[in-house]
Scaffold this motif. Sequence first.
Motif, short mmCIF file in Angstrom:
data_model
loop_
_atom_site.label_atom_id
_atom_site.label_comp_id
_atom_site.label_asym_id
_atom_site.label_seq_id
_atom_site.Cartn_x
_atom_site.Cartn_y
_atom_site.Cartn_z
N LEU A 1 -2.52 -0.53 -10.57
CA LEU A 1 -3.80 0.14 -10.34
C LEU A 1 -4.82 -0.85 -9.75
CD1 LEU A 1 -3.94 2.22 -13.64
CD2 LEU A 1 -3.36 3.05 -11.34
N SER B 1 -7.27 -5.27 -11.84
CA SER B 1 -6.90 -3.86 -11.98
C SER B 1 -8.11 -2.99 -12.26
CB SER B 1 -5.89 -3.72 -13.12
OG SER B 1 -5.54 -2.36 -13.31
N SER C 1 0.82 -1.21 0.00
CA SER C 1 0.00 0.00 0.00
C SER C 1 0.85 1.27 0.00
CB SER C 1 -0.93 0.01 1.21
OG SER C 1 -0.22 0.23 2.41
N PHE D 1 1.49 0.53 -7.14
CA PHE D 1 0.18 1.09 -7.42
C PHE D 1 0.09 1.62 -8.84
CE2 PHE D 1 -2.92 4.49 -7.75
CZ PHE D 1 -4.04 3.88 -7.20
N SER D 2 1.13 2.31 -9.29
CA SER D 2 1.10 2.91 -10.63
C SER D 2 1.02 1.86 -11.72
CB SER D 2 2.35 3.77 -10.83
OG SER D 2 2.35 4.34 -12.11
N PRO E 1 4.64 3.25 -4.36
CA PRO E 1 4.02 3.96 -5.50
C PRO E 1 4.20 3.25 -6.83
CG PRO E 1 5.98 5.12 -4.72
CD PRO E 1 5.70 4.03 -3.72
#
Length: 227
Positions: free
Chosen positions: A75, A179, A65, A71-72, A68
């Motif tokens: 998604l 995603s 979490s 996540f990028s 970055p």
Amino acid sequence: MLLLIPNVLDAATLARCSDLLDQADWTDGRVTAGSQAATVKNNLQLPEASPFAQQLRASVLEALSKNPAFFSAALPRRIYPLLFNRYGGEANSFGNHVDNAIRTHPASAQHVRTDLSFTLFLNDPADYDGGELIIEDGMGGRAVKLPAGHLILYPSYSVHRVEAVTRGTRLACFSWLESMVREPQQRELLYELDMSIVALRGEQGETDTTVRLTSCYHNLMRMWATV
């Protein structure tokens, strides 16, 4: 897209995970395999309801979490509850297979479409021989064997396998995710755009150009994302 994400887990989290894995009781890994995968799967897993698995899951999810790059690139809309496996001794390999398109968690009955898969390595590659994750990409298989705490993210539709471990023990966390952006090409474009914005902002600061590109990124997300 295959993406290596380094240092997902720091040294303290890795040490805590190692202690938990040393104490855990393992079971036959075929319990979570589909019908085709079960014929070629020969490893051990932590039972999903194991208290050790629950503690490990919480530690890894917290780290993901905060990452970055993960996540990028991913998604994530839904992540199947994280699993943990062990290769070594007689339970030492997983032949060619494709991950099921839909995973249904038995406890919650929640369905997860498997757009992306990931493997997070939990011990040092010097601890074992073999154990490479081989991901077929149309140009021959790519062999992946990463330092502890590093993660590989790859399309779930890829044919992949884990080579036999011939010495020592290989420990890893793995799972699948759905995603927010279903189409791989759209996800890759968003990732490249996001990374370019980050680099440009680092070089030039917050400029009119970075603001306009950031606006393009979020407008594309509005067009393509499902939440």
